[in-house]
Design a protein around this motif. Sequence first.
Motif, PDB file in Angstrom:
ATOM      1  N   SER A   1       0.844  -1.199   0.000  1.00  0.00           N
ATOM      2  CA  SER A   1       0.000   0.000   0.000  1.00  0.00           C
ATOM      3  C   SER A   1       0.877   1.247   0.000  1.00  0.00           C
ATOM      4  O   SER A   1       1.771   1.390   0.843  1.00  0.00           O
ATOM      5  CB  SER A   1      -0.918   0.010   1.228  1.00  0.00           C
ATOM      6  N   ILE A   2       0.616   2.127  -0.951  1.00  0.00           N
ATOM      7  CA  ILE A   2       1.371   3.375  -1.101  1.00  0.00           C
ATOM      8  C   ILE A   2       0.401   4.543  -0.920  1.00  0.00           C
ATOM      9  O   ILE A   2      -0.604   4.629  -1.628  1.00  0.00           O
ATOM     10  CB  ILE A   2       2.030   3.475  -2.493  1.00  0.00           C
ATOM     11  N   ALA A   3       0.698   5.429   0.014  1.00  0.00           N
ATOM     12  CA  ALA A   3      -0.170   6.589   0.247  1.00  0.00           C
ATOM     13  C   ALA A   3       0.116   7.683  -0.767  1.00  0.00           C
ATOM     14  O   ALA A   3       1.274   7.945  -1.109  1.00  0.00           O
ATOM     15  CB  ALA A   3       0.031   7.119   1.658  1.00  0.00           C
ATOM     16  N   CYS A   4      -0.948   8.313  -1.241  1.00  0.00           N
ATOM     17  CA  CYS A   4      -0.840   9.421  -2.195  1.00  0.00           C
ATOM     18  C   CYS A   4      -1.578  10.605  -1.599  1.00  0.00           C
ATOM     19  O   CYS A   4      -2.804  10.583  -1.452  1.00  0.00           O
ATOM     20  CB  CYS A   4      -1.464   9.033  -3.532  1.00  0.00           C
ATOM     21  N   LEU A   5      -0.834  11.632  -1.217  1.00  0.00           N
ATOM     22  CA  LEU A   5      -1.401  12.822  -0.602  1.00  0.00           C
ATOM     23  C   LEU A   5      -1.740  13.815  -1.719  1.00  0.00           C
ATOM     24  O   LEU A   5      -0.858  14.440  -2.297  1.00  0.00           O
ATOM     25  CB  LEU A   5      -0.390  13.414   0.374  1.00  0.00           C
ATOM     26  N   LEU A   6      -3.027  13.917  -2.018  1.00  0.00           N
ATOM     27  CA  LEU A   6      -3.489  14.715  -3.144  1.00  0.00           C
ATOM     28  C   LEU A   6      -4.320  15.892  -2.655  1.00  0.00           C
ATOM     29  O   LEU A   6      -4.846  15.870  -1.544  1.00  0.00           O
ATOM     30  CB  LEU A   6      -4.335  13.857  -4.094  1.00  0.00           C
ATOM     31  N   GLY A   7      -4.440  16.908  -3.495  1.00  0.00           N
ATOM     32  CA  GLY A   7      -5.283  18.034  -3.131  1.00  0.00           C
ATOM     33  C   GLY A   7      -5.061  19.200  -4.053  1.00  0.00           C
ATOM     34  O   GLY A   7      -4.077  19.249  -4.799  1.00  0.00           O
ATOM     35  N   PRO A   8      -5.980  20.170  -4.017  1.00  0.00           N
ATOM     36  CA  PRO A   8      -5.825  21.363  -4.845  1.00  0.00           C
ATOM     37  C   PRO A   8      -4.688  22.233  -4.336  1.00  0.00           C
ATOM     38  O   PRO A   8      -4.151  22.021  -3.243  1.00  0.00           O
ATOM     39  CB  PRO A   8      -7.175  22.065  -4.699  1.00  0.00           C
ATOM     40  N   THR A   9      -4.337  23.214  -5.124  1.00  0.00           N
ATOM     41  CA  THR A   9      -3.297  24.144  -4.728  1.00  0.00           C
ATOM     42  C   THR A   9      -3.677  24.849  -3.426  1.00  0.00           C
ATOM     43  O   THR A   9      -4.848  25.122  -3.169  1.00  0.00           O
ATOM     44  CB  THR A   9      -3.067  25.171  -5.859  1.00  0.00           C
TER      45      THR A   9
END
Length: 315
Positions: A5-13
């Motif tokens: 499992s690899i975490a991906c921290l995503l989000g808008p600017t």
Amino acid sequence: MSAVSIACLLGPTASGKTAAALAFAAASARPVEIVSVDSALVYREMDIGTAKPTADERAAARHHLIDIVDPAGSYSAAQFRADALRLTGEIVARGHVPLLVGGTMLYYKALTQGLNDLPSADAGTRAALDADAAREGWPALHARLASVDPQTAARLAPNDSQRIQRALEVFMLSGQPMSALLAAPRVVDDEAPYRFVPVALEPSDRAVLHARIAARFDTMLAGGFIDEVKRLRARGDLDLSMPSMRCVGYRQAWEYLDGATGYDEMRDKGIFATRQLCKRQLTWLRGMPERIVVDCCAGDATGRAVAAVRGIVGA
């Protein structure tokens, strides 16, 4: 063997991704390496306008896919996918924790869902389209696109030069509308032993994020952003048709330096373009039902994001 499992921290600017990533790295029992998921951070010499992590931030955790391309070059979603999979494997092999961080949702989609079989960019075709646009205007090319690919044209603004050019290029090279190619099954060239899990920093109150965007743009201006764009212009080999100069803020600053707009209009246009980018990023995110949502407006947003990432990777 089960997938890692690899975490991906995503989000808008301006949602606080960098702060959350570095907080997780500081709290982790194992070394954390950050893989950037950002189409602007790949470019060298573009530091202020991209809000690139500072030298101290990059010293706190090893970063990848930053400063890897000259502004005169380009970097595709296909290249990102190959690089991100390779780097993830290398980081895992070192016994370290990979953390993917960014807001370029097309890159994330390519990584997790594979690639459409679209033709690669062709410099000659793009030059011809740029010449047509200079002569006729982008709305005329939008009308041309509507005649061959009405589905794609319907979702593009008449002055969306980058996307209109790409859609016409795809049609000219393949003989098929881009909408038809995008609807075809995706080409997944390998089965990576990873399960990418998105943690999405999203605003409960978009006005809060809009205020952050304006404040950050003003900080960039105060920090020498216009001088940065002046240096890029002085190279003599860059222009507004290039992907690097289409990055949010850079186009508006370039037009200001051309004398096409005043300073206040440039600032307003830069903030508006950033808000539009934010809106597109949130639309992508809300199409991911599997994501773990963290309210980026909450006072403890960083702590919540760190806890979510830790729950995925166990570090």
